[in-house]
Design an enzyme around this catalytic site. Structure first.
Site, short mmCIF file in Angstrom:
data_model
loop_
_atom_site.label_atom_id
_atom_site.label_comp_id
_atom_site.label_asym_id
_atom_site.label_seq_id
_atom_site.Cartn_x
_atom_site.Cartn_y
_atom_site.Cartn_z
N PHE A 168 -74.80 -21.95 -45.67
CA PHE A 168 -75.07 -22.61 -44.40
C PHE A 168 -75.99 -21.72 -43.58
CE2 PHE A 168 -72.42 -26.40 -43.36
CZ PHE A 168 -71.97 -26.62 -44.64
N LYS A 179 -53.82 2.23 -31.24
CA LYS A 179 -54.49 1.55 -30.13
C LYS A 179 -55.23 2.57 -29.25
CE LYS A 179 -53.78 -1.30 -26.10
NZ LYS A 179 -52.87 -1.75 -25.07
N LYS A 231 -81.83 -15.52 -50.29
CA LYS A 231 -80.49 -15.33 -50.86
C LYS A 231 -80.41 -15.83 -52.30
CE LYS A 231 -78.14 -15.30 -46.46
NZ LYS A 231 -76.89 -14.75 -45.94
N ASN A 283 -66.79 -13.76 -34.95
CA ASN A 283 -67.78 -14.79 -34.64
C ASN A 283 -67.06 -16.01 -34.14
OD1 ASN A 283 -69.97 -13.32 -35.43
ND2 ASN A 283 -70.21 -14.33 -37.39
N ASP A 311 -73.54 -8.98 -47.70
CA ASP A 311 -73.93 -10.39 -47.68
C ASP A 311 -73.22 -11.07 -48.85
OD1 ASP A 311 -75.15 -12.87 -48.13
OD2 ASP A 311 -76.96 -12.23 -47.10
N ILE A 312 -72.19 -11.84 -48.53
CA ILE A 312 -71.34 -12.40 -49.59
C ILE A 312 -72.11 -13.42 -50.43
CG2 ILE A 312 -69.18 -13.65 -50.05
CD1 ILE A 312 -68.16 -12.41 -47.36
N ASP A 316 -71.89 -10.06 -38.97
CA ASP A 316 -72.98 -9.29 -39.59
C ASP A 316 -72.69 -7.80 -39.61
OD1 ASP A 316 -74.74 -11.37 -40.27
OD2 ASP A 316 -75.21 -11.65 -38.15
N LYS A 355 -84.11 -18.68 -45.91
CA LYS A 355 -82.80 -18.20 -46.36
C LYS A 355 -82.52 -18.61 -47.81
CE LYS A 355 -80.44 -17.44 -42.76
NZ LYS A 355 -79.67 -17.56 -41.55
O1 C5P Z 1 -75.48 -15.18 -41.33
P1 C5P Z 1 -76.49 -15.91 -42.20
O2 C5P Z 1 -77.38 -16.81 -41.40
O3 C5P Z 1 -77.19 -15.03 -43.17
O4 C5P Z 1 -75.58 -16.91 -43.06
C1 C5P Z 1 -76.15 -17.74 -44.03
C2 C5P Z 1 -75.17 -18.03 -45.11
O5 C5P Z 1 -74.78 -16.80 -45.74
C3 C5P Z 1 -73.88 -18.70 -44.70
O6 C5P Z 1 -73.55 -19.61 -45.72
C4 C5P Z 1 -72.86 -17.60 -44.65
O7 C5P Z 1 -71.57 -18.06 -44.99
C5 C5P Z 1 -73.38 -16.64 -45.70
N1 C5P Z 1 -73.14 -15.24 -45.37
C6 C5P Z 1 -72.37 -14.48 -46.21
N2 C5P Z 1 -72.17 -13.16 -45.94
C7 C5P Z 1 -72.71 -12.60 -44.85
C8 C5P Z 1 -73.51 -13.36 -43.99
C9 C5P Z 1 -73.69 -14.69 -44.27
O8 C5P Z 1 -71.86 -15.01 -47.20
N3 C5P Z 1 -72.50 -11.32 -44.61
#
Ligand code: C5P
Length: 411
Positions: free
Chosen positions: A333, A298, A351, A219, A315-316, A288, A347
């Site tokens: 964020f 390679k 979450k 990203n 999703d961490i 994602d 969100k």
């Molecule tokens: O990508 P997304 O909009 O869901 O991100 C929202 C929040 O979730 C951010 O704080 C991002 O660091 C966190 N996140 C995460 N793991 C993911 C996707 C997003 O911790 N796979």
């Protein structure tokens, strides 16, 4: 000797040093020339600086240089009148000894006061910090190590030393930290510590998902916002772990950094760190999708366009929020290109986070500025546009407020 850590007080984490008074004691090592830059940086941040020197230090840099840089008299002689040995370590916010030779560490550790600088240290009634600078054999000598332990045990801050090329032509530990690093440590020692005793885990930067050993997807993220938040939390006194995807940024002073590549590695590092954390701040732009079938070698162009299979990454933030024993405060964020507030509120619920910092994806990415909305279940506070450091400071202030409120509710 006064302790280097300070009492908790409400705070702006990223302080300039206006109104702070610092005594710089320069002792006799070649790194004395770098002390000139320390004075310049401190005064440039608004601090007033008084300089004391040992006789040996004046052999390396003339007192006149420090007089010009500090804009005041330089103290060398213990018997020059006015009791400088008492005055210089009192009524100031920090006594910084830089460079600190093995000799001054030994004297300070044993309470010897046989010249102006050693007397100033013994009489000091403010936090004291030493920036050691010497040859590696002298630094590694058990006597020096013992002295440093004694000083740290008495409450002094020991800044460095670093490893690298030494004036004697060899390389090793004993090199004084760079002036910018020393000033950053001073900033940290001088700032109020409302997050003292709190453990904060921050994710930052992008993740990188390897397709083969030379190619991958990622990203767009510089990591600047996450690094600024880690630094502000550290300045507010927290114990900070920064779990970072690949970036070109230096680790903020006093922060523990765990470098990772992929989202899976980031999740592992986060789960290993959040167990006893009080606050989790997910700033990383996590990819994602990961690669389901990465190639160990390679991929040759001649074999045609590869078939790449993607899989959803964990999703961490969501995982941490759902932990049985999760940090008391979880912040995420949300970078969006439209309907920023509504998506952030969604969100927050989806979450299970306590706060989402919403920002415009186009304006924030790889820029030095950010414009955000701090979204909680009760409120939405717009902030900026402002430098990412200011946004970080404001977020830490909001977090301090939320932490204090939840403590009041528990009490
Ligand atoms: O990508 P997304 O909009 O869901 O991100 C929202 C929040 O979730 C951010 O704080 C991002 O660091 C966190 N996140 C995460 N793991 C993911 C996707 C997003 O911790 N796979």
């Amino acid at each position: 000797m006064a302790r280097a850590d300070q009492d908790a007080a409400p705070a702006l984490a990223d302080m300039d040093l206006s109104g702070k008074s610092i005594t710089l004691a320069v002792t006799g090592g070649i790194a004395a020339y770098k002390a000139c830059e320390i004075v310049r940086l401190l005064t440039g941040s608004g601090a007033s600086v008084r300089v004391a020197m040992t006789q040996a230090a004046t052999r390396f840099v003339g007192a006149l240089t420090f007089e010009a840089l500090s804009g005041g008299p330089v103290y060398v002689d213990q018997f020059s009148g006015g009791m400088p040995h008492l005055a210089l370590g009192r009524g100031c916010d920090l006594l910084l000894v830089a460079p600190a030779t093995a000799d001054i560490l030994a004297k300070a550790a044993s309470g010897i006061a046989d010249d102006l600088v050693s007397s100033v240290i013994l009489a000091a009634q403010c936090p004291v910090a030493f920036a050691p600078a010497m040859n590696s054999a002298m630094w590694e000598n058990p006597a020096t190590q013992r002295n440093v332990r004694t000083l740290a045990g008495d409450g002094a801050a020991i800044l460095g030393p670093a490893s690298g090329p030494l004036a004697c032509g060899t390389s090793g530990s004993g090199r004084m930290l760079e002036p910018g690093e020393i000033v950053e440590h001073c900033r940290c020692l001088l700032s109020p510590k409302p997050l003292a005793g709190k453990k904060v885990v921050v994710t930052a930067g992008p993740t990188y998902e390897a397709i083969d050993p030379v190619r991958g997807i990622t990203n767009r993220s510089s990591g600047k916002q996450g690094y600024a938040i880690a630094r502000s939390a550290r300045l507010a006194g927290a114990d900070v772990t920064l779990i970072s995807g690949p970036t070109a940024l230096p680790c903020p002073a006093g922060v523990r950094r765990i470098p990772v590549q992929s989202a899976a590695e980031m999740l592992d590092a986060v789960l290993g760190s959040v167990k006893d954390a009080d606050i989790f701040i997910a700033v990383a732009a996590v990819a994602d999708w990961g690669i389901e079938n990465p190639c160990a070698e390679k991929i040759k162009k001649s074999s045609g366009a590869p078939e790449i299979r993607f899989r959803r990454n964990p999703d961490i933030l969501g995982t941490v929020c759902a932990l049985g024993e999760r940090p008391a405060l979880c912040v995420g964020f949300a970078a969006e290109t439209q309907d920023i507030l509504r998506y952030a509120q969604d969100k927050l619920r989806a979450k299970g986070a306590d706060m989402i910092v919403a920002n415009g994806a186009r304006s924030a990415i790889q820029s030095d500025e950010n414009e955000v909305i701090f979204v909680t279940r009760e409120s939405a506070e717009p902030f900026g546009p402002a430098a990412k450091e200011r946004v970080a400071d404001r977020l830490i202030e909001r977090i301090i407020q939320l932490t204090e409120r939840s403590q009041e509710i528990q009490a």
